[in-house]
Write a protein that holds these residues in place. Sequence first.
Motif, PDB file in Angstrom:
ATOM      1  N   ARG A  55       0.732  -1.129   0.022  1.00 56.69           N
ATOM      2  CA  ARG A  55      -0.088  -0.019  -0.100  1.00 56.69           C
ATOM      3  C   ARG A  55       0.621   1.372  -0.115  1.00 56.69           C
ATOM      4  NH1 ARG A  55      -2.639   2.308   4.775  1.00 56.69           N
ATOM      5  NH2 ARG A  55      -2.046   0.680   5.399  1.00 56.69           N
ATOM      6  N   HIS A  56       1.924   1.753   0.680  1.00 58.56           N
ATOM      7  CA  HIS A  56       2.956   2.520   1.023  1.00 58.56           C
ATOM      8  C   HIS A  56       3.991   2.173  -0.598  1.00 58.56           C
ATOM      9  CE1 HIS A  56       1.592   3.259   4.867  1.00 58.56           C
ATOM     10  NE2 HIS A  56       1.885   2.936   5.499  1.00 58.56           N
ATOM     11  N   LEU A  57       4.044   1.639  -0.974  1.00 55.26           N
ATOM     12  CA  LEU A  57       4.627   1.655  -1.893  1.00 55.26           C
ATOM     13  C   LEU A  57       4.162   2.319  -3.475  1.00 55.26           C
ATOM     14  CD1 LEU A  57       6.881  -1.452  -2.270  1.00 55.26           C
ATOM     15  CD2 LEU A  57       7.758   0.022  -2.324  1.00 55.26           C
ATOM     16  N   GLY A  58       3.121   1.960  -2.639  1.00 55.64           N
ATOM     17  CA  GLY A  58       1.725   2.030  -4.407  1.00 55.64           C
ATOM     18  C   GLY A  58       1.536   3.780  -4.302  1.00 55.64           C
ATOM     19  N   VAL A  59       1.312   4.265  -3.350  1.00 55.01           N
ATOM     20  CA  VAL A  59       1.442   5.405  -2.703  1.00 55.01           C
ATOM     21  C   VAL A  59       2.334   6.253  -3.178  1.00 55.01           C
ATOM     22  CG1 VAL A  59       1.551   7.812  -1.299  1.00 55.01           C
ATOM     23  CG2 VAL A  59       0.100   6.089  -0.865  1.00 55.01           C
ATOM     24  N   LEU A  60       3.700   5.808  -3.189  1.00 56.15           N
ATOM     25  CA  LEU A  60       5.016   6.336  -3.820  1.00 56.15           C
ATOM     26  C   LEU A  60       5.502   6.138  -5.483  1.00 56.15           C
ATOM     27  CD1 LEU A  60       7.456   4.794  -1.165  1.00 56.15           C
ATOM     28  CD2 LEU A  60       7.271   7.064  -0.880  1.00 56.15           C
ATOM     29  N   ARG A  61       4.687   5.235  -5.561  1.00 60.89           N
ATOM     30  CA  ARG A  61       4.433   5.115  -7.196  1.00 60.89           C
ATOM     31  C   ARG A  61       3.949   6.145  -7.831  1.00 60.89           C
ATOM     32  NH1 ARG A  61       4.394  -0.207  -6.067  1.00 60.89           N
ATOM     33  NH2 ARG A  61       2.673  -0.388  -6.468  1.00 60.89           N
ATOM     34  N   THR A  62       2.667   6.346  -6.974  1.00 62.65           N
ATOM     35  CA  THR A  62       1.526   6.865  -7.703  1.00 62.65           C
ATOM     36  C   THR A  62       2.211   8.552  -7.656  1.00 62.65           C
ATOM     37  OG1 THR A  62      -0.483   5.722  -7.170  1.00 62.65           O
ATOM     38  CG2 THR A  62      -0.936   8.283  -6.959  1.00 62.65           C
ATOM     39  N   ALA A  63       3.151   8.962  -6.515  1.00 61.04           N
ATOM     40  CA  ALA A  63       4.120  10.184  -7.185  1.00 61.04           C
ATOM     41  C   ALA A  63       5.335  10.217  -7.312  1.00 61.04           C
ATOM     42  CB  ALA A  63       4.181  10.808  -4.963  1.00 61.04           C
ATOM     43  N   GLY A  64       5.139   9.473  -7.990  1.00 60.07           N
ATOM     44  CA  GLY A  64       6.195   9.453  -8.854  1.00 60.07           C
ATOM     45  C   GLY A  64       7.514   9.177  -8.977  1.00 60.07           C
ATOM     46  N   MET A  65       8.021   8.481  -7.874  1.00 59.98           N
ATOM     47  CA  MET A  65       9.135   8.577  -6.772  1.00 59.98           C
ATOM     48  C   MET A  65       9.890   7.060  -6.431  1.00 59.98           C
ATOM     49  SD  MET A  65       8.053  11.124  -4.016  1.00 59.98           S
ATOM     50  CE  MET A  65       9.274  11.010  -2.248  1.00 59.98           C
TER      51      MET A  65
END
Length: 101
Positions: A55-65
């Motif tokens: 879930r946390h990696l999904g947020v970081l991916r969405t932010a492009g990081m």
Amino acid sequence: MSDESRLVRQFQALAFDERLVLMSLLRDAQRDEGRGLSITELAEAAGTSRFTTSRHLGVLRTAGMVSAARVGTRRVHTIRFAALAGIEDWVYAFTEVATTA
């Protein structure tokens, strides 16, 4: 998306301790071993569940990081360092003023 919107999304993504830990683990793996990490490796190192890590990696991916790529049966995550340049430029503008003031 404007530069300001991108920065807001990135700062929001980094506003959780768990995500900072994940970013640090990925940074260290890329620096020291030249590779990314799987969700299982990240969850074990961070002391969290695979679900929470995902879930946390999904947020970081969405932010492009962070990006993910299939390597065999694993999905390996790496930091997109170029995407962090906006944060670096924004912070640098403040340190530049501080050193000349």
